[in-house]
Scaffold this motif. Structure first.
Motif, short mmCIF file in Angstrom:
data_model
loop_
_atom_site.label_atom_id
_atom_site.label_comp_id
_atom_site.label_asym_id
_atom_site.label_seq_id
_atom_site.Cartn_x
_atom_site.Cartn_y
_atom_site.Cartn_z
N THR A 1 -12.11 45.38 19.71
CA THR A 1 -13.46 45.86 19.97
C THR A 1 -13.38 47.28 20.50
O THR A 1 -12.48 47.60 21.28
N THR A 2 -14.32 48.12 20.09
CA THR A 2 -14.40 49.48 20.61
C THR A 2 -15.78 49.70 21.20
O THR A 2 -16.78 49.36 20.58
N ALA B 1 -14.36 56.68 23.89
CA ALA B 1 -14.10 55.43 23.18
C ALA B 1 -13.11 54.61 24.00
O ALA B 1 -12.06 55.12 24.41
N ARG C 1 -6.89 51.27 24.79
CA ARG C 1 -6.82 52.68 24.41
C ARG C 1 -8.10 53.38 24.83
O ARG C 1 -9.19 52.85 24.61
N ALA D 1 -11.07 51.08 23.57
CA ALA D 1 -10.73 50.07 22.57
C ALA D 1 -9.83 49.02 23.20
O ALA D 1 -8.81 49.34 23.82
#
Length: 143
Positions: A127-128, A89, A71, A91
Motif C-alpha cells: 500500500t502507498t 509517499a 519506504r 509505502a
C-alpha cells in the motif's frame, strides 16, 4: 571551496518496519524541511503527518514479515504562482490497509488535519499513501 549547493528537492529512505525507525524519519524530515526554509509551523504538520503514516505502516506490518521495510520518499515542488508544497509517499507491505475502515481512526484524522490531501493506493505487494502538504510561500531570492 565551491559555492554552497542548494538543498536537495528530494529525500528518500528505506526503513525497517520497526518503531525505532520513527525517530529517524522525524529527524531527517525536520532537517530536510529546515534546509528548504519551510515555515516552522508547517514543518511540524508535515513531520507529524509523515510520522503518523509511517507508524501506521509499521504497526500493520505482518509479524512474520522478517526484514519488512517501509519506504518513504518526498519531493518539494513549486506551483505556477510560486507557492511550494511537498509530496510525500509512504509505502508499506501488503498487510497495511489504511482504508477504507482505517480512515476513521484518529491517526488518519490527524494526517487529514495536517495535510491538504491524502491518496491511498493498494497493489498486490503493498500500500502507498500519498500526502500533499499545505502550500507555503515561495522562497525569496537573496541577491
Amino acid at each position: 571551496m565551491g559555492p554552497l549547493h542548494p538543498p536537495d528537492d528530494v529525500i528518500s529512505m528505506v526503513l525497517m518496519a520497526d518503531p525505532v525507525s520513527l525517530s529517524v524519519v522525524r529527524e531527517r524530515f525536520r532537517r530536510w524541511l529546515g534546509a528548504l526554509c519551510w515555515p516552522a509551523r508547517e514543518v511540524d504538520d508535515v513531520v507529524m503527518a509523515v510520522n503518523e503514516a509511517v507508524t501506521s505502516a509499521v504497526e500493520h506490518t505482518h509479524p512474520s514479515a522478517i526484514g519488512a521495510e517501509v519506504r518513504v520518499a518526498a519531493r518539494q515542488y513549486a506551483e505556477p504562482d510560486g507557492g511550494r508544497r511537498v509530496l510525500v509517499a509512504v509505502a508499506g507491505g501488503e498487510h497495511w490497509t489504511p482504508e477504507p475502515e482505517g480512515f476513521e481512526g484518529p491517526g488518519l484524522l490527524m494526517i487529514h488535519s495536517c495535510m491538504d490531501a491524502i491518496e491511498v493506493t493498494k497493489e498486490a505487494d503493498g500500500t502507498t499513501m500519498l500526502l500533499t502538504s499545505a502550500k507555503v510561500p515561495p522562497l525569496r531570492q537573496e541577491f
